[in-house]
Write a protein that holds these residues in place. Structure first.
Motif, PDB file in Angstrom:
ATOM      1  N   ALA A 109       0.806  -1.221   0.000  1.00  0.00           N
ATOM      2  CA  ALA A 109       0.000   0.000   0.000  1.00  0.00           C
ATOM      3  C   ALA A 109       0.840   1.271   0.000  1.00  0.00           C
ATOM      4  O   ALA A 109       0.276   2.367  -0.045  1.00  0.00           O
ATOM      5  CB  ALA A 109      -0.941   0.010   1.206  1.00  0.00           C
ATOM      6  N   ALA A 110       2.173   1.126   0.050  1.00  0.00           N
ATOM      7  CA  ALA A 110       3.052   2.292  -0.076  1.00  0.00           C
ATOM      8  C   ALA A 110       3.444   2.539  -1.526  1.00  0.00           C
ATOM      9  O   ALA A 110       4.331   3.348  -1.785  1.00  0.00           O
ATOM     10  CB  ALA A 110       4.304   2.114   0.771  1.00  0.00           C
ATOM     11  N   THR A 111       2.788   1.846  -2.469  1.00  0.00           N
ATOM     12  CA  THR A 111       3.094   2.023  -3.887  1.00  0.00           C
ATOM     13  C   THR A 111       3.051   3.501  -4.249  1.00  0.00           C
ATOM     14  O   THR A 111       2.080   4.196  -3.979  1.00  0.00           O
ATOM     15  CB  THR A 111       2.105   1.226  -4.753  1.00  0.00           C
ATOM     16  OG1 THR A 111       2.263  -0.164  -4.453  1.00  0.00           O
ATOM     17  CG2 THR A 111       2.366   1.444  -6.226  1.00  0.00           C
ATOM     18  N   HIS A 112       4.123   3.968  -4.886  1.00  0.00           N
ATOM     19  CA  HIS A 112       4.319   5.397  -5.082  1.00  0.00           C
ATOM     20  C   HIS A 112       3.466   5.969  -6.205  1.00  0.00           C
ATOM     21  O   HIS A 112       2.790   6.993  -6.036  1.00  0.00           O
ATOM     22  CB  HIS A 112       5.785   5.684  -5.409  1.00  0.00           C
ATOM     23  CG  HIS A 112       6.767   5.013  -4.510  1.00  0.00           C
ATOM     24  ND1 HIS A 112       7.114   3.676  -4.627  1.00  0.00           N
ATOM     25  CD2 HIS A 112       7.497   5.488  -3.478  1.00  0.00           C
ATOM     26  CE1 HIS A 112       8.012   3.371  -3.704  1.00  0.00           C
ATOM     27  NE2 HIS A 112       8.259   4.446  -2.994  1.00  0.00           N
ATOM     28  N   THR A 113       3.526   5.329  -7.368  1.00  0.00           N
ATOM     29  CA  THR A 113       2.929   5.915  -8.565  1.00  0.00           C
ATOM     30  C   THR A 113       2.292   4.837  -9.432  1.00  0.00           C
ATOM     31  O   THR A 113       2.522   3.642  -9.247  1.00  0.00           O
ATOM     32  CB  THR A 113       3.996   6.635  -9.419  1.00  0.00           C
ATOM     33  OG1 THR A 113       4.963   5.671  -9.849  1.00  0.00           O
ATOM     34  CG2 THR A 113       4.689   7.737  -8.635  1.00  0.00           C
ATOM     35  N   SER A 114       1.530   5.279 -10.400  1.00  0.00           N
ATOM     36  CA  SER A 114       0.941   4.395 -11.401  1.00  0.00           C
ATOM     37  C   SER A 114       0.469   5.264 -12.557  1.00  0.00           C
ATOM     38  O   SER A 114       0.243   6.475 -12.382  1.00  0.00           O
ATOM     39  CB  SER A 114      -0.241   3.612 -10.806  1.00  0.00           C
ATOM     40  OG  SER A 114      -0.793   2.727 -11.757  1.00  0.00           O
ATOM     41  N   LEU A 115       0.329   4.671 -13.727  1.00  0.00           N
ATOM     42  CA  LEU A 115      -0.243   5.435 -14.841  1.00  0.00           C
ATOM     43  C   LEU A 115      -1.675   5.820 -14.516  1.00  0.00           C
ATOM     44  O   LEU A 115      -2.112   6.956 -14.753  1.00  0.00           O
ATOM     45  CB  LEU A 115      -0.199   4.606 -16.126  1.00  0.00           C
ATOM     46  CG  LEU A 115       1.180   4.385 -16.743  1.00  0.00           C
ATOM     47  CD1 LEU A 115       1.067   3.435 -17.929  1.00  0.00           C
ATOM     48  CD2 LEU A 115       1.804   5.699 -17.168  1.00  0.00           C
ATOM     49  N   ARG A 116      -2.411   4.853 -13.974  1.00  0.00           N
ATOM     50  CA  ARG A 116      -3.781   5.054 -13.514  1.00  0.00           C
ATOM     51  C   ARG A 116      -3.952   4.239 -12.236  1.00  0.00           C
ATOM     52  O   ARG A 116      -3.232   3.272 -12.014  1.00  0.00           O
ATOM     53  CB  ARG A 116      -4.809   4.600 -14.574  1.00  0.00           C
ATOM     54  CG  ARG A 116      -4.891   5.513 -15.784  1.00  0.00           C
ATOM     55  CD  ARG A 116      -5.529   6.855 -15.411  1.00  0.00           C
ATOM     56  NE  ARG A 116      -5.725   7.734 -16.565  1.00  0.00           N
ATOM     57  CZ  ARG A 116      -4.854   8.625 -16.987  1.00  0.00           C
ATOM     58  NH1 ARG A 116      -3.685   8.738 -16.367  1.00  0.00           N
ATOM     59  NH2 ARG A 116      -5.110   9.389 -18.016  1.00  0.00           N
ATOM     60  N   PRO A 117      -4.896   4.594 -11.363  1.00  0.00           N
ATOM     61  CA  PRO A 117      -5.041   3.850 -10.109  1.00  0.00           C
ATOM     62  C   PRO A 117      -5.413   2.387 -10.345  1.00  0.00           C
ATOM     63  O   PRO A 117      -6.197   2.067 -11.240  1.00  0.00           O
ATOM     64  CB  PRO A 117      -6.156   4.605  -9.372  1.00  0.00           C
ATOM     65  CG  PRO A 117      -6.853   5.429 -10.414  1.00  0.00           C
ATOM     66  CD  PRO A 117      -5.828   5.732 -11.457  1.00  0.00           C
ATOM     67  N   GLN A 118      -4.817   1.509  -9.540  1.00  0.00           N
ATOM     68  CA  GLN A 118      -5.097   0.075  -9.596  1.00  0.00           C
ATOM     69  C   GLN A 118      -5.393  -0.427  -8.185  1.00  0.00           C
ATOM     70  O   GLN A 118      -4.704  -0.046  -7.227  1.00  0.00           O
ATOM     71  CB  GLN A 118      -3.887  -0.691 -10.134  1.00  0.00           C
ATOM     72  CG  GLN A 118      -3.402  -0.248 -11.503  1.00  0.00           C
ATOM     73  CD  GLN A 118      -2.160  -1.023 -11.915  1.00  0.00           C
ATOM     74  OE1 GLN A 118      -2.250  -1.958 -12.714  1.00  0.00           O
ATOM     75  NE2 GLN A 118      -1.017  -0.659 -11.374  1.00  0.00           N
ATOM     76  N   HIS A 305      -3.393  13.139  -9.552  1.00  0.00           N
ATOM     77  CA  HIS A 305      -4.526  12.641 -10.345  1.00  0.00           C
ATOM     78  C   HIS A 305      -4.972  11.240  -9.924  1.00  0.00           C
ATOM     79  O   HIS A 305      -6.009  10.755 -10.397  1.00  0.00           O
ATOM     80  CB  HIS A 305      -4.133  12.596 -11.822  1.00  0.00           C
ATOM     81  CG  HIS A 305      -3.030  11.622 -12.134  1.00  0.00           C
ATOM     82  ND1 HIS A 305      -1.718  11.859 -11.793  1.00  0.00           N
ATOM     83  CD2 HIS A 305      -3.052  10.398 -12.737  1.00  0.00           C
ATOM     84  CE1 HIS A 305      -0.972  10.845 -12.179  1.00  0.00           C
ATOM     85  NE2 HIS A 305      -1.752   9.944 -12.751  1.00  0.00           N
ATOM     86  N   LEU A 306      -4.233  10.569  -9.028  1.00  0.00           N
ATOM     87  CA  LEU A 306      -4.467   9.154  -8.779  1.00  0.00           C
ATOM     88  C   LEU A 306      -5.563   8.861  -7.766  1.00  0.00           C
ATOM     89  O   LEU A 306      -6.078   7.748  -7.718  1.00  0.00           O
ATOM     90  CB  LEU A 306      -3.159   8.483  -8.329  1.00  0.00           C
ATOM     91  CG  LEU A 306      -2.086   8.366  -9.435  1.00  0.00           C
ATOM     92  CD1 LEU A 306      -0.765   7.878  -8.853  1.00  0.00           C
ATOM     93  CD2 LEU A 306      -2.567   7.445 -10.550  1.00  0.00           C
ATOM     94  N   SER A 307      -5.940   9.823  -6.928  1.00  0.00           N
ATOM     95  CA  SER A 307      -7.007   9.584  -5.953  1.00  0.00           C
ATOM     96  C   SER A 307      -7.419  10.902  -5.321  1.00  0.00           C
ATOM     97  O   SER A 307      -6.735  11.925  -5.476  1.00  0.00           O
ATOM     98  CB  SER A 307      -6.530   8.620  -4.850  1.00  0.00           C
ATOM     99  OG  SER A 307      -5.591   9.263  -4.007  1.00  0.00           O
ATOM    100  N   GLY A 308      -8.528  10.865  -4.584  1.00  0.00           N
ATOM    101  CA  GLY A 308      -8.959  12.046  -3.858  1.00  0.00           C
ATOM    102  C   GLY A 308      -7.930  12.457  -2.815  1.00  0.00           C
ATOM    103  O   GLY A 308      -7.654  13.643  -2.625  1.00  0.00           O
ATOM    104  N   LYS A 309      -7.361  11.460  -2.118  1.00  0.00           N
ATOM    105  CA  LYS A 309      -6.336  11.767  -1.122  1.00  0.00           C
ATOM    106  C   LYS A 309      -5.125  12.417  -1.771  1.00  0.00           C
ATOM    107  O   LYS A 309      -4.580  13.413  -1.265  1.00  0.00           O
ATOM    108  CB  LYS A 309      -5.900  10.494  -0.397  1.00  0.00           C
ATOM    109  CG  LYS A 309      -4.841  10.742   0.672  1.00  0.00           C
ATOM    110  CD  LYS A 309      -4.155   9.472   1.143  1.00  0.00           C
ATOM    111  CE  LYS A 309      -3.002   9.066   0.227  1.00  0.00           C
ATOM    112  NZ  LYS A 309      -2.198   7.961   0.798  1.00  0.00           N
ATOM    113  N   ALA A 310      -4.696  11.858  -2.884  1.00  0.00           N
ATOM    114  CA  ALA A 310      -3.518  12.399  -3.566  1.00  0.00           C
ATOM    115  C   ALA A 310      -3.770  13.826  -4.042  1.00  0.00           C
ATOM    116  O   ALA A 310      -2.886  14.682  -3.968  1.00  0.00           O
ATOM    117  CB  ALA A 310      -3.138  11.507  -4.742  1.00  0.00           C
ATOM    118  N   GLY A 311      -4.993  14.089  -4.501  1.00  0.00           N
ATOM    119  CA  GLY A 311      -5.331  15.446  -4.923  1.00  0.00           C
ATOM    120  C   GLY A 311      -5.355  16.413  -3.753  1.00  0.00           C
ATOM    121  O   GLY A 311      -4.845  17.536  -3.854  1.00  0.00           O
ATOM    122  N   ALA A 312      -5.942  15.982  -2.638  1.00  0.00           N
ATOM    123  CA  ALA A 312      -5.985  16.837  -1.444  1.00  0.00           C
ATOM    124  C   ALA A 312      -4.588  17.069  -0.895  1.00  0.00           C
ATOM    125  O   ALA A 312      -4.262  18.175  -0.448  1.00  0.00           O
ATOM    126  CB  ALA A 312      -6.880  16.187  -0.385  1.00  0.00           C
TER     127      ALA A 312
END
Length: 457
Positions: A109-118, A305-312
């Motif tokens: 769950a510490a995965t840093h990045t992705s092209l799109r959320p998985q 862009h990957l999640s609401g948390k990431a955006g906040a």
């Protein structure tokens, strides 16, 4: 002392210095090693270090993060890795050649990045919210079948490490990655055989080590990277829900738990332990130095862009003044020479296998002090070697510290998920152009620049 040889299992190292695990977007997009990756690693081998520990190479096809990092989730990655490792080892300048150890891991769950959320990037020991690490809104608990699959992923990756002609393998149970999430009582609230007591939290690492050793045999060098103390309260973070007792929440594992883990790992046949501290990457204890505000801001904006948390998270970083970010998030960030050497010494007292210390090594007298006082058998260095790949040559020429020392600004660590790896401390260069030139020189065999960013005549 530093230049004395040392033997672990069947592998002899020409001196006591290893390049610690580090890397930065130098593989192809499908995660196959590239000429840029080979060129990056060869710089260290040519500088005379005894061995290289690779960046964390993913064992999971889902969690290949950051992008452009190598992976070993399939046999198709073995032939190019074998050719690359052979070339890197041949380029070593130390007597006996440069040894190459592959570090394998799973970010969970510490995965840093992705092209799109998985959804696969959310898997962990338990469900929890973590503001700083990982991009998903919330981690989710792994099923028994997913745990079994993960153990097999490590087993198969270990086989591929052997087939690639490497000298050893290291499993990372540190950095706040998946195995560490199972070890840490703040992120593991399971009630089955993989959570709760110290014995059950250790179960995943136990099963992985057993599977790996069974796969590679007793004669192949095998180590584990372990966090001596979790320091859950650093860096300042929001992690929910809280757990009881509060020591588990604010501290996590301490030496009382880690020494138990160390003894059990030795009993399982591990050849060495690689000791750092802290939970999450980067963190103030695992990467002792200055708070990398610029790097963190780059990262959170790149992943918003990957999640609401990431955006906040990105919005908060951008709204808060830098002085406030540095004052709050920068708590605990400071440089300490040989930061984890005393922890390594504590581990060494309870095991008979070699212990490697990581963090805060740059000056010759500091390195020799840790070795001569028998706090550790070897040291692992990352950032100072990135700043000065000829560090050992400078020591041989009589220097106690490099001419242009690493400032331990930690920007290289914070940028690594987004940018190519190099030194991002502008204070170490005459101009910004020269700083960018040396980053190109790290990644390209044909770049017309040296490690100071100056044109090659």
């Amino acid at each position: 002392m530093l230049f004395d040889s040392f033997r672990m299992n069947n592998v002899t190292f020409g001196n006591r210095v290893l390049r610690s695990s580090m890397g930065g977007r130098t593989a192809f997009y499908d995660c196959t090693v590239s000429p840029a990756w080979v060129h990056f690693e060869k710089r260290f081998a040519q500088g005379g270090i005894a061995g290289i520990i690779s960046p964390t190479i993913s064992v999971s096809e889902t969690r290949m993060s950051p992008l452009e990092y190598p992976t070993l989730h399939s046999d198709r990655f073995v032939p190019p890795l074998r050719a690359a490792v052979c070339e890197i080892k041949r380029s070593g300048s130390v007597e006996g050649g440069c040894r190459y150890i592959i570090q394998i891991g799973d970010t969970g769950a510490a995965t840093h990045t992705s092209l799109r959320p998985q959804n696969g990037d959310r898997l962990s020991a338990s469900s929890f919210f973590d503001f700083l690490y990982g991009y998903h809104n919330r981690a989710i608990s792994m099923s028994p079948a997913q745990i079994k699959s993960t153990i097999d992923n490590f087993r198969q990756a270990a086989r591929r490490v052997v087939e690639a002609g490497c000298d050893g393998i290291e499993v990372t149970a540190s950095k706040g990655y998946l195995i560490h999430q199972f070890l840490n009582p703040a992120t593991n609230r399971r009630r089955d055989e993989y959570g709760g007591s110290i014995d059950r939290r250790f179960r995943l690492l136990h099963d992985i080590v057993e599977a790996v050793r069974q796969e590679i045999g007793l004669e192949f060098l095998f180590g584990v990277r372990l966090s001596a103390k979790d320091f859950n309260y650093l860096p300042v973070n929001v992690r929910l829900p809280p757990v009881w007792p509060l020591r588990h929440y604010f501290v996590g594992n301490d030496l009382r738990e880690t020494t138990v883990y160390a003894r059990r790992l030795e009993a399982l046949g591990v050849d060495y332990l690689h000791i750092d501290s802290g939970f999450g990457f980067p963190n103030p204890k695992g990467s002792p130095g200055k708070y990398p505000d610029e790097g963190f801001r780059t990262f959170v904006n790149a992943t918003r862009h990957l999640s609401g948390k990431a955006g906040a998270r990105a919005t908060i970083f951008n709204i808060l003044p830098s002085t406030l970010r540095k004052g709050v998030l920068g708590l605990g960030w400071r440089f300490e020479p040989a930061a984890n050497a005393d922890f390594a010494a504590a581990i060494r007292k309870v095991v008979s296998i070699p212990v490697i210390a990581n963090g805060g090594f740059q000056d010759l007298d500091v390195i020799n002090d840790a070795l001569e006082k028998e706090k550790c058998h070897m040291v692992a260095i990352a950032r100072p070697l990135l700043a000065n790949p000829d560090l050992l040559e400078q020591f041989k020429n009589g220097a106690n510290k490099p001419t242009h020392p690493c400032s331990f600004c930690t920007l290289c660590c914070a940028h690594t998920a987004v940018f190519p790896l190099g030194c991002y401390d502008l204070c170490r260069f005459d101009t910004q152009e020269k700083m960018m030139n040396q980053i190109l020189a790290w990644s390209s065999p044909d770049a017309p620049f040296d490690m100071r960013g100056d044109p090659i005549q």
